[in-house]
Design a protein around this motif. Structure first.
Motif, PDB file in Angstrom:
ATOM      1  N   UNK A  89       0.807  -1.204   0.000  1.00  0.00           N
ATOM      2  CA  UNK A  89       0.000   0.000   0.000  1.00  0.00           C
ATOM      3  C   UNK A  89       0.840   1.253   0.000  1.00  0.00           C
ATOM      4  N   UNK A  90       0.209   2.349  -0.392  1.00  0.00           N
ATOM      5  CA  UNK A  90       0.845   3.667  -0.393  1.00  0.00           C
ATOM      6  C   UNK A  90       0.156   4.500   0.668  1.00  0.00           C
ATOM      7  N   UNK A  91       0.961   5.090   1.542  1.00  0.00           N
ATOM      8  CA  UNK A  91       0.434   5.870   2.655  1.00  0.00           C
ATOM      9  C   UNK A  91       1.022   7.285   2.601  1.00  0.00           C
ATOM     10  N   UNK A  92       0.188   8.258   2.861  1.00  0.00           N
ATOM     11  CA  UNK A  92       0.645   9.642   2.975  1.00  0.00           C
ATOM     12  C   UNK A  92       1.092   9.866   4.422  1.00  0.00           C
ATOM     13  N   UNK A  93       2.386  10.133   4.601  1.00  0.00           N
ATOM     14  CA  UNK A  93       2.947  10.315   5.934  1.00  0.00           C
ATOM     15  C   UNK A  93       3.216  11.806   6.152  1.00  0.00           C
ATOM     16  N   UNK A  94       2.407  12.477   6.981  1.00  0.00           N
ATOM     17  CA  UNK A  94       2.688  13.892   7.269  1.00  0.00           C
ATOM     18  C   UNK A  94       3.908  14.002   8.174  1.00  0.00           C
ATOM     19  N   UNK A 124       3.520  21.226  -0.667  1.00  0.00           N
ATOM     20  CA  UNK A 124       4.169  22.025   0.377  1.00  0.00           C
ATOM     21  C   UNK A 124       5.350  21.306   1.013  1.00  0.00           C
ATOM     22  N   UNK A 125       5.589  20.051   0.656  1.00  0.00           N
ATOM     23  CA  UNK A 125       6.729  19.297   1.172  1.00  0.00           C
ATOM     24  C   UNK A 125       6.530  18.757   2.573  1.00  0.00           C
ATOM     25  N   UNK A 126       5.339  18.849   3.120  1.00  0.00           N
ATOM     26  CA  UNK A 126       5.082  18.401   4.483  1.00  0.00           C
ATOM     27  C   UNK A 126       4.495  16.989   4.559  1.00  0.00           C
TER      28      UNK A 126
END
Length: 158
Positions: A89-94, A124-126
């Motif tokens: 899976x692909x997860x968005x990690x803040x 925004x690179x975050x």
């Protein structure tokens, strides 16, 4: 921090000159004496002692090696298992990191750990988009990155 390191090296060379013995052991003794002197003077001169960051840097290296070994073991288990029971899976990690090089370091450490790959960054690179070879719980994976790599990077840089 760089000034303190140069000052410590200067104290070590001064120690060598005063001892009139030009050996590596005497340099290390002089460096240790300078290290102690800077530690004692940190309260008088009102600066942050660089030894804390050096210690945090070594902790980051040890943490990375530890996570690298654990991830290798996990990937070996996946590869050697008779049936492919994975959930990629692909997860968005803040991230709470501020500078570009901190975020780049985090993304690099994630990519160098087997079973994970940093794929992209948000505008925004975050946020870092990370591909996992096997993911059980999305929130647990994000928490693991925050509690390990990100926390260690913040200790080194702040």
């Amino acid at each position: 921090m760089a000034f303190q390191i140069l000052l410590n090296i200067g104290i070590a060379f001064l120690w060598i000159l005063l001892r009139n013995d030009f050996t590596v052991i005497d340099f290390l003794v002089g460096y240790f004496i300078g290290f102690i002197m800077l530690f004692v003077l940190r309260g008088l001169l009102n600066f942050e002692f660089y030894g804390r960051r050096v210690y945090a840097f070594f902790k980051l290296i040890v943490l990375f090696i530890y996570k690298l070994i654990l991830a290798n073991i996990d990937v070996i288990k996946i590869v050697l298992s008779p049936k492919m029971d994975i959930r990629p899976g692909i997860i968005a990690v803040p991230t709470d990191l501020d500078t570009e090089w901190e975020i780049t370091l985090l993304a690099t450490m994630i990519s160098l750990t087997p079973g994970t790959l940093s794929m992209n960054f948000s505008e925004n690179g975050k946020t870092i988009y990370v591909h996992f070879i096997h993911i059980e719980d999305k929130d647990e994976a994000i928490k693991e990155i925050h509690d390990s790599f990100e926390k260690a990077i913040l200790e080194v840089t702040k």
